[in-house]
Structure formats: structure tokens, C-alpha cells
Design an enzyme around this catalytic site. Sequence first.
Site, PDB file in Angstrom:
ATOM      1  N   MET A  53       0.837  -1.195   0.000  1.00  0.00           N
ATOM      2  CA  MET A  53       0.000   0.000   0.000  1.00  0.00           C
ATOM      3  C   MET A  53       0.874   1.247   0.000  1.00  0.00           C
ATOM      4  SD  MET A  53      -2.998   1.287   0.018  1.00  0.00           S
ATOM      5  CE  MET A  53      -3.169   3.066  -0.050  1.00  0.00           C
ATOM      6  N   GLU A 111       4.594   0.878  -5.903  1.00  0.00           N
ATOM      7  CA  GLU A 111       4.139   1.720  -4.782  1.00  0.00           C
ATOM      8  C   GLU A 111       4.863   3.063  -4.801  1.00  0.00           C
ATOM      9  OE1 GLU A 111       1.521   0.558  -3.552  1.00  0.00           O
ATOM     10  OE2 GLU A 111       1.797  -1.505  -4.261  1.00  0.00           O
ATOM     11  N   HIS A 126       3.328   5.424  -7.306  1.00  0.00           N
ATOM     12  CA  HIS A 126       2.046   5.988  -6.857  1.00  0.00           C
ATOM     13  C   HIS A 126       2.218   7.375  -6.224  1.00  0.00           C
ATOM     14  CE1 HIS A 126      -1.210   3.319  -7.670  1.00  0.00           C
ATOM     15  NE2 HIS A 126      -0.767   2.311  -6.970  1.00  0.00           N
TER      16      HIS A 126
HETATM   17 ZN   LIG Z   1      -1.350   0.313  -6.975  1.00  0.00          ZN
END
Ligand SMILES: [Zn+2]
Length: 848
Positions: free
Chosen positions: A261, A296, A299
Site C-alpha cells: 500500500m 508503490e 504511486h
Molecule cells: Zn497500486
Amino acid sequence: MKEIYLRDYVKPAFSIESVNLTFELEEEQTDVTNVMKFTKLDETQKHLRLDAMDLELLKLYINDLEIDESRYIIENESLTVLNVPASFTLKVVNRIYPHKNSELEGLYKSGSIFCTQNEPEGFRRITPYLDRPDVMSVFTTTVVANREKYPVLLSNGNKAQCHDSFDERHGVTWVDPHKKPSYLFALVAGDLGSISDEYTTASGERIELNIYCDLGNESKCYHAMKSLKEAMLWDEEKYGREYDLEIYNIVAVDSFNMGAMENKGLNIFNSAYVLADTDTASDANYMGIQSVIAHEYFHNWTGNRITCRDWFQLTLKEGLTVFRDQCFSADLNSSEVQRIEDVKGLRERQFVEDASPTAHPIQPKSYISMNNFYTSTVYEKGAEVIRMIHTLLGEENYRKATDIYFEEFDGQAVTTDDFLWAMSEASGLDLSAFKNWYHQSGTPKLKVDENFEKGVYTLNLTQIVPTTVDGKTQNPFYYPLKIALLDDQGKEILHETLIVSKMQEEFTYGGLKAKPTLSINRDFSAPIVVEQEGVDFSFLMKHDKNSFIKYEAAQAFGVETLESIMNGEDINPAFIESFGHLLDLDLDLSYKALLLELPSVSTLMQRQEKVDFEPIYEAKEKLSIALASTYKEKLLKLYTAHHEVHAAINSISMGKRSLKNRVLRILSALETEEIALLTQTQYKSSKSMSDRVIALDILENIHSNFSQVALSDFYNKYKDETLVMNKYFSILAASNRVGTIDRVQALQNDPVYDEKVPNLVRSLIGVFARNYKHFHSKDGHGYAFVADKIITIDKINPQMASGLAGAFKIYSRINETNKTLIEKELKRVISTQDLSKNTFEIISKILK
Ligand SMILES: [Zn+2]
């Protein structure tokens, strides 16, 4: 159960200028103090409705004045504060119980570590909030906990202050200067090991990099750290994007529902995507870590600084970021292998989803549980859609367009339309017809007809557009189609990118001496299925210079051959001959290993009218034996030439391993003593985890006497390494042996197995549910077992349960015997009391 629709979107009625959070972490409970500054955006709204789930409200203040129950209403999933002024400060004190949180959403404990997972809607389980991505705010977070048990206290942003005056307790305050939605909030507390490094950005900022893990695992974090620095550099070079905080933290935890995440400045990872050393990680693990760490990181710009307006826009950040990580991996490793792996993954997962009752556009129109839309369609097909845009615009315009996108929308929550606007703005290209890719579902097909007359070659293309799940017709798609025409020597006469946009297209090419051979959808330029009769796959396998088409032809020829075997015909000798030709080619070894792979069971299953696995297995076995016995000497030579016992992690050694292990798998079809011995020697002598797990898997499936010895040896060596035990469980759950279901059931009582840890459930129950042979056994035991597990696990972790339910998506397409068996089990599951909305949504769609 309530369905949420994209068309019902309304702007938030309030904004939150700042959020100030304090967490008092205790063993039994956590108290959260949440101070938010609100401004009313819509004057007609009298009340403030906040999302809140499973929270115990302790105190509530407006502008420092405590308010009583007459001023607020608590409902199932909300807290409504009545009659609020135009702007005000709201202070909420509430209690939560992280150690009881087995759903792994919000704040929970993974072993002795406190951690969070808030995407998409976990934050409402921490404190009342406008828990939607278009409410962006600046967060300050203070974490207070026992100093000895939780020496490491982390949150988003930069470390602002340490508090030492709490006796046995201590605290740290983190300030994140960037506005963000609540789903990117993160907190970690624990007694953690770590490694540190630093990175200097192109503009000279020094960034502190830390990777945290369980104590004792520090030495396994170096590959992840290397990958992070590679990703930071790549994003500067390719997209001109630099990192924007003083510190970048990554934490590895064992209990995690997803892969990882991208929380701002504090990524939380499933430890499977961080920890690696040559003794415990396979080559695939190394590649996976590099790609997920990069994903990640990327992002930070595509997702965090520019986020989604609502969850229907998920592909805005995921499709784009998957495309970015695919390009990164292609640049750092073999680009031809990367492209084939991307397409393989798409076909094995996304095409299967497209053909199921849960098919949906990359931008869905409605959902019951958003957790069910973290799908291969949104991610992988989403990435193919971005790739098509990249092809249509070309590298230079694409970069111009992403620059405009970052400039125009930085700090905002936007839509896929905003993204497409930037793409058009930079290129002048009208993408309105292209938008169908966002709103239509299913895999488009393209029928190819050729004609050659008087030196003129005519290519007729007909789009076959799939209907929706409810049988509605859809419009034609718009896409780039890379083709080439080859002469009879295999030389390229021309190559170009066609635009397909209408139901019927015709392209003509004159001045040709003879009918050319068509090489179509090169590089898999569009995510479609090409239907063409009478193709000379053998010719394309041998002559096409396009690495993807060479692979594609080998696969298609394999499919054709296997299907003819399934129809009772003899094995086509031309396929055997072409396969031999591939063995002799001097190519990148990982690429060659892919060329030698027979089509998967899933590929063949997708082509069946009524799915039946047995004939597929039989045909594959027959063909494998024929190949192995025809080329035994050649294969053994290849094996010996590329076998090494060391475990070096570099592209040359990894290439050798993938080729020789492919060869060993082919040879294993012979099931002879000689091959068993060779496999056994590989298991015993190799230092590489890839070599050992592949040997273990082969031994298990050829019923060698040595397999039990090897399994026990492996178990005893690694029983304390959960990540390695996942491999052990997977091998046993995927086994073709008689009695596999009994072994899987018994393994649930193994001291290593824990139903609360998603990785373990996925590797035992999840893998069993993809074991076509035993899961779909005609006595129905496989279905009954998995249905039982869905019911039990749904009470612990609904997200995991609905994931398992996905194994039944084949329901509408499977043969009648199996269909009846599945129906019985699904009806049993759906009538279970208090079934979660996650599982309900998936099963009700399957049964519809
Ligand atoms: Zn993703």
C-alpha cells in the site's frame, strides 16, 4: 445490500483544512483524538455526516465545547453532527480495538506490530471522517505507546518531534505537508529491525530511506532497497518526477490483505514483497519485489499527489501505475520477456474475468463492496488501455501529455476524463471514441480475412464486440493495431500501426509479387483476441522477428495441436518438428524458456464451449510425453549446459535457471528413474530456491520415492520461515496426487498454518481452489471443502473470503455435472447468516 452508483456522485458538502490525530496505543485498546477544521461548501447542508464504523465514541466537541447526545446521531456506518456552523473545529475522541481486528482494515495488529490498511474505506474504522478520496487534507499525527514494546513509531510525512516525557511511554509527531485523502493515512508501531540508505534527487535533495521488518530479517531487505533507488531514478528520467518528502519509509508486515500500500511516505508491504535472500527467495520473488516496490513508489505521483475523485476512478491510478511498473521492469530486465509475462497474466486472469458473470469495465458503474473491484480488469486491462494511449501518442507526445497531467492536476482528486483530456491536449488527438475502453466490458475479438489478387493484398477486419453481462450490445472499440507483412523468406515487406475504429475495416497493399504472410497484433498492441483461419504458425515461429509474435505463434500452434489431440486425432508431427527448431535457437534464455512452454490449462479452458478439464489434462500429458521422448537427448544436453548449483541473482544466472527448469519440467513427463534422480540431485545440491522448489514440485507430481524425503527435509529446514512455508503449502495444494484434498485438509492443523494470515490461506486454500483436477473433482468434495472455508473465513476476514469465492466464477461455463455441484454449494454459502457484503456480492453475481 446497498449498491453504490457512479451516476449518483455528488461533491463533498464540507472541506477539511487540517486534521490533527493523536493515538494512545495500549495492548487492549487504542484511544484516538481527532481534531478537524471544517468549512461548509454547500450552505444548504445543515448537518455533517461522517463515515464511522465499529467505533466507540467517548467525547465530542465543537469549537472546544463538549456536546451531548442531543447534538449528534450514531448509526450503523455513520456519525451525524446536527446543525453545524459555516466553519468550525470538531474534536472527536473514540476508542478502537486493534488486537480484535481480524479483517485487517483500519488499525490492526500483525503479530506484535500495529499497522494500518485504509484503502479504500478503512479509515472510518479508525475515527469518524469524510472517508472519500476527494476530501484531501493536511495531516499531523502523534503516536504514543510503550517505549520498550514499541520503540519505532511511524506515520506519514516528515518526523517533526519526539516526546520523551511519558514515563514508560514515548511519542513521535509526524507532519505530512502534502494534502491527501484519508485512504493514504498510515501508522506503524513496533519493535522493528531496519536498514537505512539515502538517495539524492536530480535537484539535489537528500532523502533518507528506511526499510523496517521483523527483528532478524534486516539482511533480507537489501534487494528491496536497491529496487527502491532504481525506481526513484527511473521516475526522474522517464517522467521527470522527483520525491517530495525528507524521508521514505517502507514497513514489511506478515498479515496483509493485498500486496502493498502506497501510503504517503510510509508504504506498508506484505512481507512477501520485501524480504528476500538467496536461501529463501525464488527468482520470481526477486522480480516481484522489484516490481511492487517500484509500483508503490510510482504511486507517489500517480495516485497520491493526483488522486481519484471517487472509487469508480480506481483505474486512473492503478492502470497508469501498473503500466509504469511494467515499463520500469522492461527497462531494467528483458523487455521481450516482460511483455510476454504481462500478456500471460492478462489472459490468465483478466480474460477469464471478462468471460465470467463478474465481468466489468475498467471503470465500473456500480459496486456493493469496493474491495471486490481491486481486480485484474481495473489493474491489468487498465494498464493495457494506458499502453494503447502510449502507442497512439508516441513516446514524445505521451511524455508531453503526462507533464500536462501532472502540472494541471497536482494536489487534486480527478477523473479518467481529466487524464484523457491531458492526453488529447498534448497530442491534438481526438480520444472520444477511445473512451469506450473505460465504459465497456468484455474482451473484443477481431476477425481477419485476407485476399490476394493481381499483386494486391486486401486485409478485411471485422470487430466482434462482446455483449455486457446482462446481454446488452456495445459499440466498436478504437485501438492501434501493429502489423507487418512478411515475404516467403520471412523478411518484412512493411510494418505499420493501423487504427481500428469501425465494425468493418479494409486495408489494401499493392505492388506485391506474392501473397504475403500477415503478422498481426505485434507486441500485443491491443488487448483483443485475433481470429484468423489457416495461419502458418510454424512459419511465424521460425521467421517473425517480433519476439511477441514468435511466442504467440508457438502458443497458437500448441493450442491447435492440443485441441486436435482432444478431438481424438494423432499428434501433428509439424508441431513436434517446430518445437525441435525452437530448442536449437540461440536466444535470450528466459525468452527461450517461455517459447518452450506449452499452452496453459486456462488457455484451453477459455476456448471450450462447456468447460471440462479432464480432456485438457490428458492431451497435455500426451503431447508432453511425445516432446520429451522425441527430444530427450537434446533436452538433457540443454539441461546440463545450463545447470549451475550457485544462486547468483543476475539476468544471466536467472536466464539459465529458467531455461533448464523448463527443460526439466518437459523431461519430467517421462516419469523415469533417470529423470527422478536428476531432479533429486538438483533438489539436494542447488543453492537456489527456484531450483529447489521446482525440483520439489516435480518430485511431488511424478510420484518419486524421494518426494517424501525432500518434503520433510524442506519442512524441517524452513518451518520457521513463513514466506518459504507458503511455497511448501502451494506445492502440496497444487499436487496432482490422489488424496490431495485430504492432505490439504490435514495441513490446516499444521502448527505453521494460521487462518488469520492471508498469505497462508492463499497458498493453501487459494491454490487448492485453482487446482483444476481436485477442486473440480466429480464427487463434489473439492467444492464442498472450499465452500466450508468461505463460510468460516468470511467471519474472520471478508476480503479473503470473497477472494476465495472467485474460484467459482467458472460456474456459468462449466459442464452440467460440475455446474449442479457448484450450484448446491453456492446456495449453501449465500444462505449463511450474516454473510459479509464482499462475499454476498461475488456469489450473487455468479448465481445470477
Ligand atoms: Zn497500486
